[in-house]
Design an enzyme around this catalytic site. Structure first.
Site, PDB file in Angstrom:
ATOM      1  CG  HIS A  92      -0.301   0.063   2.534  1.00  0.00           C
ATOM      2  ND1 HIS A  92       0.527  -0.915   3.026  1.00  0.00           N
ATOM      3  CD2 HIS A  92      -0.364   1.015   3.516  1.00  0.00           C
ATOM      4  CE1 HIS A  92       0.941  -0.593   4.234  1.00  0.00           C
ATOM      5  NE2 HIS A  92       0.430   0.585   4.547  1.00  0.00           N
ATOM      6  CG  ASP A 124       5.351   2.230   7.280  1.00  0.00           C
ATOM      7  OD1 ASP A 124       4.473   2.688   6.533  1.00  0.00           O
ATOM      8  OD2 ASP A 124       5.079   1.447   8.222  1.00  0.00           O
ATOM      9  CG  HIS A 168      -3.964  -0.561   6.540  1.00  0.00           C
ATOM     10  ND1 HIS A 168      -3.833  -0.580   7.916  1.00  0.00           N
ATOM     11  CD2 HIS A 168      -3.025   0.319   6.089  1.00  0.00           C
ATOM     12  CE1 HIS A 168      -2.858   0.240   8.281  1.00  0.00           C
ATOM     13  NE2 HIS A 168      -2.361   0.810   7.193  1.00  0.00           N
ATOM     14  CG  ASP A 188       0.613  -1.685   7.447  1.00  0.00           C
ATOM     15  OD1 ASP A 188       1.541  -2.495   7.577  1.00  0.00           O
ATOM     16  OD2 ASP A 188       0.757  -0.460   7.587  1.00  0.00           O
TER      17      ASP A 188
END
Length: 307
Positions: free
Chosen positions: A63, A67, A143, A206
């Site tokens: 995504h 990070d 997420h 995530d």
């Protein structure tokens, strides 16, 4: 060196720490490599890990959060330095397409970066690419922005049974002939072989706990799963759409994972042993036989040998 292994390049969520770089996970698979996630600093981690960038065939981003992707320009620049003019494919969800194209443009490197968007859903595996005879697919997770989990699955096959070959009098070049032709001197290939399950690698970054997570992880020999929080902070995990170590382990147990790699740790925690203890306690609660590995930067984790 194993032909199939994971090189952990970074394990930090949100912000790097003194001991954890941003996310990066390189899978070596039968002579090629796939880089999953490329957080800030991934290029340097590749150097420290001795990863050869010319072997990286594609970059798979879950995504658009920084990070997981801000290291893409540096990785592309490294590829251009080591093997100028080559082509590399960058995959990510449709929501991240413009972001990934911008990052590839920023690199301004002598490498042909093909950005391919994945239109993933919660309900089915969406084909992404073929990798050394295996099928790479993606599925939408849960997420705060659209994020996908990736799954690399080798087709099931058959393997020879030495005793059956000897009993049938098949040896030397005749083994190859039988494999090509299917029948040799009345001996069928099925008579001297047995099923060989294909190996599976999965990675789920995530996400909240969700049925799609189980689908990504199902039957994985090696699975990389985020464990941003410990269960005492489960309310934070729900608020920010992440997993706890307990949730990650429980999902791995439900899915029949063999070796679980926990990663993507919040900077609030300093003792990796807490993640291991929580995950193993969760597995003991459900009587699941899953090996747990708490990832550290530059770890090398082999794909388990075939069952």
């Amino acid at each position: 060196m194993s032909a199939r292994e994971l090189v952990v390049l970074g394990t930090a969520s949100q912000a790097p720490t003194r001991t954890r770089n941003h996310n990066g996970y390189l899978l070596r698979w039968d002579g090629t490599s796939v880089l999953f996630e490329a957080g800030e600093g991934t290029q340097r981690q590749m150097v420290l890990a001795g990863v050869a960038s010319p072997r990286v065939e594609r970059i798979c981003v879950s995504h658009r959060h920084g990070d997981h992707c801000l290291g893409v320009p540096g990785v592309l620049a490294r590829m251009a330095l080591d093997a100028p003019g080559r082509t590399v494919t960058v995959h990510g969800p449709r929501d991240a397409e413009a972001h990934l194209r911008a990052l590839a443009s920023v690199a301004d490197a002598d490498v042909h970066a093909l950005v391919e968007a994945v239109d993933a859903t919660h309900d089915a595996d969406v084909p992404v690419a073929g990798v050394a005879g295996a099928r790479l697919s993606a599925r939408l997770l849960d997420h705060r922005v659209p994020a996908v989990g990736y799954r690399l699955a080798e087709p099931d096959g058959r393997r020879f049974v030495p005793g059956a070959l000897a009993a049938a009098g098949i040896a030397g070049p005749d083994v190859g002939r039988l494999q090509r032709e299917g029948v040799l001197r009345g001996v069928r290939l099925a008579d001297v072989t047995e099923p060989r399950p294909g190996q599976v690698f999965a990675i789920a970054m995530d996400t909240r706990d969700h049925p799609a997570l189980d689908a990504v992880l199902r039957g994985a020999d090696l699975a990389v799963v985020e464990a941003t929080f410990l269960d005492r902070d489960r309310d934070l995990a729900e608020r920010y759409a992440h997993l706890t170590a307990r949730q990650a382990a429980t999902a791995a147990a439900r899915a029949g994972v063999r070796r679980l790699v926990l990663t993507h740790f919040s900077q609030r925690y300093t003792d990796p042993g807490e993640f291991a203890a929580e995950a193993r306690a969760a597995l003991a609660d459900v009587g699941a036989d899953v090996e747990v590995h708490v990832a550290a930067d530059l770890d090398v984790v082999p794909v388990p040998a075939r069952r």
